[in-house]
Enzyme design. Structure first.
Site, PDB file in Angstrom:
ATOM      1  N   GLY B  72       0.824  -1.203   0.000  1.00 12.53           N
ATOM      2  CA  GLY B  72       0.000   0.000   0.000  1.00 12.53           C
ATOM      3  C   GLY B  72       0.862   1.258   0.000  1.00 12.53           C
ATOM      4  CB  THR B  73       3.979   2.011   1.803  1.00 15.50           C
ATOM      5  OG1 THR B  73       3.379   1.805   3.087  1.00 15.50           O
ATOM      6  CG2 THR B  73       4.997   3.134   1.887  1.00 15.50           C
ATOM      7  CG  ASN B 153      -4.498   4.448   9.581  1.00 16.57           C
ATOM      8  OD1 ASN B 153      -4.786   5.540   9.096  1.00 16.57           O
ATOM      9  ND2 ASN B 153      -3.394   4.240  10.251  1.00 16.57           N
ATOM     10  CD  GLN B 181      -6.909   0.238   7.888  1.00 14.77           C
ATOM     11  OE1 GLN B 181      -7.784  -0.565   8.201  1.00 14.77           O
ATOM     12  NE2 GLN B 181      -5.637   0.061   8.198  1.00 14.77           N
ATOM     13  CB  SER B 201      -2.371  -2.640   1.307  1.00 20.05           C
ATOM     14  OG  SER B 201      -1.400  -3.505   1.860  1.00 20.05           O
ATOM     15  N   GLY B 202      -2.840  -5.675   0.041  1.00 20.85           N
ATOM     16  CA  GLY B 202      -3.357  -7.030   0.220  1.00 20.85           C
ATOM     17  C   GLY B 202      -3.569  -7.455   1.657  1.00 20.85           C
ATOM     18  CG  HIS B 203      -0.884  -6.238   4.989  1.00 25.98           C
ATOM     19  ND1 HIS B 203      -0.924  -5.885   6.310  1.00 25.98           N
ATOM     20  CD2 HIS B 203      -0.471  -5.149   4.320  1.00 25.98           C
ATOM     21  CE1 HIS B 203      -0.515  -4.628   6.426  1.00 25.98           C
ATOM     22  NE2 HIS B 203      -0.233  -4.163   5.227  1.00 25.98           N
ATOM     23  CB  THR B 239      10.464 -10.294 -11.552  1.00 27.62           C
ATOM     24  OG1 THR B 239      11.594 -10.146 -12.413  1.00 27.62           O
ATOM     25  CG2 THR B 239       9.772 -11.617 -11.832  1.00 27.62           C
ATOM     26  CB  CYS B 326       4.623   4.098  25.158  1.00 28.97           C
ATOM     27  SG  CYS B 326       4.420   5.580  26.136  1.00 28.97           S
TER      28      CYS B 326
HETATM   29  C1  LIG Z   1      20.885  -7.859 -13.147  1.00 24.39           C
HETATM   30  C2  LIG Z   1      19.464  -7.690 -12.697  1.00 24.39           C
HETATM   31  N1  LIG Z   1      19.133  -6.595 -12.009  1.00 24.39           N
HETATM   32  C3  LIG Z   1      17.879  -6.399 -11.579  1.00 24.39           C
HETATM   33  C4  LIG Z   1      16.894  -7.307 -11.828  1.00 24.39           C
HETATM   34  C5  LIG Z   1      15.534  -6.996 -11.320  1.00 24.39           C
HETATM   35  O1  LIG Z   1      15.157  -7.798 -10.240  1.00 24.39           O
HETATM   36  P1  LIG Z   1      13.609  -7.955  -9.901  1.00 24.39           P
HETATM   37  O2  LIG Z   1      13.017  -8.694 -11.036  1.00 24.39           O
HETATM   38  O3  LIG Z   1      13.536  -8.686  -8.629  1.00 24.39           O
HETATM   39  O4  LIG Z   1      13.041  -6.587  -9.807  1.00 24.39           O
HETATM   40  C6  LIG Z   1      17.193  -8.476 -12.570  1.00 24.39           C
HETATM   41  C7  LIG Z   1      16.196  -9.507 -12.914  1.00 24.39           C
HETATM   42  O5  LIG Z   1      15.114  -9.333 -13.337  1.00 24.39           O
HETATM   43  C8  LIG Z   1      18.524  -8.664 -13.006  1.00 24.39           C
HETATM   44  O6  LIG Z   1      18.857  -9.742 -13.718  1.00 24.39           O
HETATM   45  C1  LIG Z   2      -4.554   3.860   5.554  1.00 24.25           C
HETATM   46  C2  LIG Z   2      -3.320   3.103   5.239  1.00 24.25           C
HETATM   47  N1  LIG Z   2      -2.557   3.469   4.208  1.00 24.25           N
HETATM   48  C3  LIG Z   2      -1.446   2.805   3.867  1.00 24.25           C
HETATM   49  C4  LIG Z   2      -1.031   1.709   4.577  1.00 24.25           C
HETATM   50  C5  LIG Z   2       0.233   1.041   4.163  1.00 24.25           C
HETATM   51  O1  LIG Z   2       0.035  -0.203   3.558  1.00 24.25           O
HETATM   52  P1  LIG Z   2       1.237  -1.237   3.510  1.00 24.25           P
HETATM   53  O2  LIG Z   2       1.511  -1.626   4.892  1.00 24.25           O
HETATM   54  O3  LIG Z   2       0.784  -2.356   2.649  1.00 24.25           O
HETATM   55  O4  LIG Z   2       2.395  -0.524   2.915  1.00 24.25           O
HETATM   56  C6  LIG Z   2      -1.797   1.276   5.689  1.00 24.25           C
HETATM   57  C7  LIG Z   2      -1.425   0.127   6.526  1.00 24.25           C
HETATM   58  O5  LIG Z   2      -0.357  -0.095   6.980  1.00 24.25           O
HETATM   59  C8  LIG Z   2      -2.963   1.995   6.023  1.00 24.25           C
HETATM   60  O6  LIG Z   2      -3.715   1.635   7.064  1.00 24.25           O
HETATM   61  S1  FES Z   3       7.928   4.833  26.312  1.00 24.76           S
HETATM   62 FE1  FES Z   3       6.342   5.988  27.057  1.00 24.76          FE
HETATM   63  S2  FES Z   3       6.410   5.506  29.141  1.00 24.76           S
HETATM   64 FE2  FES Z   3       7.956   4.308  28.376  1.00 24.76          FE
END
Ligand SMILES: Cc1ncc(COP(=O)(O)O)c(C=O)c1O
Ligand SMILES: Cc1ncc(COP(=O)(O)O)c(C=O)c1O
Ligand code: FES
Ligand code: FES
Lengths: 142, 394, 394
Positions: B72-73, B153, B181, B201-203, B239, B326
């Protein structure tokens, strides 16, 4: 962020929790903005801390350090209690996450504040004995 | 303690069995690179296409308007930086957002400020809503983008997205929404709501962590964020995260079949939690009750601090989260709670419980049995609470 | 056709059983958010720490120097853009790279050119090596970064990284290397080789697609790329790709235990392939033989076109590629083959076979049985080949 088993033990069953109506020294440090307030009560007889209690508004580390610190000074002469450093408390707890070190600073200061209060009540200027007690504004724990 | 009640579904969710099963082949035998032309490569490509269809369908978009990302980020970073940098070339260097966005949006905006963009951070009201007229008033000649989250969120408030979308479309300003969210909890229609870009975001919907998607309406042009190979129609190199993308597709489908029934069920559980937790004295609900995610409960308990609360709940087998600083190790409590006007002290003592598809009424009953005891215990050791007592406030 | 011989391990690899098994718990029961403080959150956090240790150990780095990313492409984008944008503030706006980098690096550099950076693209010799003295000569007062790949993805040539690292360190210029293809095949020591930043990707070493890592030497400061939450020591936002990170850790460990034995075995297979394919007339090996990945075979066959070759191999159950997976299916011949001086015609007729841990001698024998027939068949229907024949060249 992970707490040691010792921290969790003191957090889950803290020692010396509560108020102490007949305390002869009370110190409070921290503020809600910092997220941490500790109030320390001591009962001193013949320059020995015969009883100690605390109240803490704060995180797990704050509660655990309060508990451990009170254990460490209970039964100790004031001079020994004043030597207690936050480092010693942290060691006794088997360490704290780096971001939580400030909570242990507060425990050390709360004890100093309580002892200072005790001296003040005895008509003794605490500053030469206890030193300055930093407040949160001056705190460099972060 | 054997009981485990997970009430932190806004933090992350358990991968559903169906999603897991959909993924397994792509983590084992079907390992082809989707760009390869031989059998297992073509199969992988087809699986991604199918997932894209499913994601698109769930939000009423077209398949070619969906781009898969690493989270999501990343979707937020891409949408906002991509739009800003693209439109800056046309002299548009102003962005509108709100003060209580997720850090993925806020920190992105802050980093754009360092690049020379100007950002307006709209305040929200004490119930946790952005006002559409504030958006309208903030739009300028040089506004490139409005980005307002679909649902918050922390406090679960659902923003007036369709109204904001309409305003932006009328004023010809791009509109992005972080729907991380909202997805799966609210039925979203990007066309009806005039949304130009949407992050998800998937999770948060029972797919794995580390996969997301960005919807970009056809015709909207933004700069690339991840430069590299020709994947994702030349717009996002790397990829493809094959198994997780397949999982995201399955999760979107699952989430959107029977969304209304699930929401109705969860609303009942949510209200039971809220109503009963509010019976604890000196307690407040954060965020309005009306337009609120069916999953979100956010309560502040005066006199206690959130992390201790979470740890005690954990010891009782309950997983929740808190707006307490905290927990994160920082000094400042949640920017969201401060944004709706909470004092530091009370913001520190807040608890977020977030429901999910797998929660039952028993979970809620158990939480309602544990939480009041835990609050009482922490209050008993709190100097703040003692002082309130001495002052006759409680 | 039941036989399946996978000879495209440079495009992607099969997830190993051990990696898959390491991942499963994090796709099922251990679904906590690594930032959460309750049990399953802390467990997730610990699992990531452990994976970080494993990745660090494999390249002789420290654990806190490893950041997880969404893929190798993200690692490249982050390293290069992060360093460039950071150093631009100190007036350093020059980057040195080579003409035959992966698109994740090349397209990133091109996008930085649009931002106002100046990029020197070093040529490579006909064997496919960058010359360290070229790097040295190209370094200027305002050079921010040198980025040279560890091993080329198409022709497998291993670059003189330690020498380049030494030069950069002496000249106080940052040095990044894309080690996506080298990892697991070459023993890398970031300290001994003076590498400041190194990109790697999971799916080339039997971890899943969609996870990578960036090593950043302690003390090196670069801008963030993915703005968001406090994850990865505040340097890369986004909920961690938990299961895949655990998989990457397991894969790094697996790849580096017994790397030398595996490399020795694969070198024998590789040489058998090369020696026998070169027996086909009018055929050339691309890339030098000396410093060459134990996995890489890249041969050009005059008079034929790569896609037809791949399709016929596929019909015979053999998976290979004609250039990088990302570029197959595009019309332009590989920029890598052009960089080492191949004519368009012959570049089109090139075949990359890339070995992996699971290949056997039987696989190689089968490939050597099929490929000559297929080449012959395509040549028989090639007008280019016919013309060569008429001219008495073959
Ligand atoms: C030399 C090299 N750099 C970068 C990448 C990119 O990696 P990724 O596919 O995980 O983004 C690849 C393969 O696709 C690669 O062979
Ligand atoms: C409102 C919102 N935006 C963005 C994110 C970021 O998603 P992700 O953790 O997949 O990067 C979250 C959760 O962490 C979220 O609650
Ligand atoms: S971090 Fe907030 S009281 Fe300890
Ligand atoms: S103890 Fe309050 S800021 Fe350090």
């Amino acid at each position: 962020m992970m707490y040691s088993a010792k921290v969790m033990e003191h957090f889950a069953s803290p020692h010396n929790v509560g108020e102490m109506p007949d305390a002869n020294g009370v110190g409070e440090v921290g503020n809600q903005k910092c997220g941490d307030i500790m109030k320390m009560y001591i009962k001193v007889e013949n320059n020995v801390i015969v009883d100690v209690k605390f109240l803490t508004f704060g995180c797990g580390a704050a509660i655990a350090t309060s508990s451990m610190a009170t254990d460490l000074i209970k039964g100790q002469p004031l001079s020994e209690a004043l030597k207690l450093t936050n480092k010693a408390v942290v060691e006794a707890l088997d360490g704290l996450p780096a971001v939580k070190l400030h909570c242990s600073v507060l425990a050390e200061q709360a004890i100093k504040a309580a002892i200072a209060d005790y001296y003040r009540r005895q008509g003794i200027d605490p500053t030469p004995i206890v030193g300055e007690i930093e407040d949160c504004e001056a705190c460099h724990c972060h | 303690m054997d009981r485990f009640v997970y009430l932190d579904n806004s933090a992350t969710t358990k991968v559903s069995e169906r999603v897991f099963e959909a993924m397994v082949p792509y983590l084992t035998e079907h390992y082809g690179n989707p760009s390869s032309i031989y059998g297992i490569g073509r199969e992988a490509h087809a699986a991604i296409d199918e997932a894209r269809e499913k994601v698109a369908k769930a939000i009423n978009a077209k398949s070619r308007e969906i781009y898969f990302t690493g989270c999501g980020t990343e979707s937020d970073n891409w949408a906002i930086k991509g739009a800003a940098r693209h439109l800056a070339k046309k002299g548009k260097k102003h962005i509108i957002t709100s003060v209580f966005e997720h850090h993925a949006v806020l920190h992105t905006c802050q980093s754009l400020e360092k690049e020379g963009f100007e950002v307006t951070y709209l305040t929200v009201d004490s119930e946790g809503y952005v006002s559409p007229s504030d958006v309208e008033n903030a739009i300028r000649e040089d506004t490139a983008l409005v980005t307002i989250m679909y649902a918050n969120n922390e406090i679960g408030t659902i923003q007036p997205i369709a109204e904001i979308g309409k305003i932006c479309r009328d004023k010809k300003v791009l509109f992005h929404t972080d729907a991380v969210q909202a997805i799966g909890n609210v039925r979203i229609d990007v066309q009806a709501e005039n949304i130009d870009m949407l992050s998800l975001s998937g999770h948060k919907i029972h797919a794995p962590k580390g996969v997301g998607a960005l919807y970009v309406r056809q015709g909207v042009v933004i700069d690339n964020f991840m430069d590299g190979g020709a994947q994702e129609n030349n717009k996002r190199g790397g990829t493809e995260n094959l198994a997780s993308i397949v999982g995201l597709g399955a999760a979107m489908e699952e989430a959107h079949n029977g969304l209304e029934e699930k929401a109705a069920k969860l609303t009942i559980l949510r209200d039971k939690l809220i109503d009963n937790l509010l019976k604890i004295p000196h307690t407040r609900l954060n965020g309005g009750r009306e337009n609120r995610l069916c999953t979100n409960v956010n309560i502040s308990f005066e006199g206690i601090e959130g992390e201790g609360l979470l740890l005690l709940l954990d010891l009782n087998g309950i997983a929740g989260s808190s707006g307490s600083a905290c927990t994160s190790g920082s000094l400042d409590p949640s920017h969201v709670l401060l944004a709706i006007g909470l004092e530091h002290g009370i913001a520190h003592g807040s608890l977020r419980l977030s429901l999910g598809r797998y929660n039952t009424e028993e979970d809620v009953d158990y939480a309602l049995q544990v939480i009041p005891q835990v609050v009482e215990r922490l209050r008993a050791m709190s100097p703040v609470w003692q002082e309130m007592k001495e002052q006759g406030l409680v």
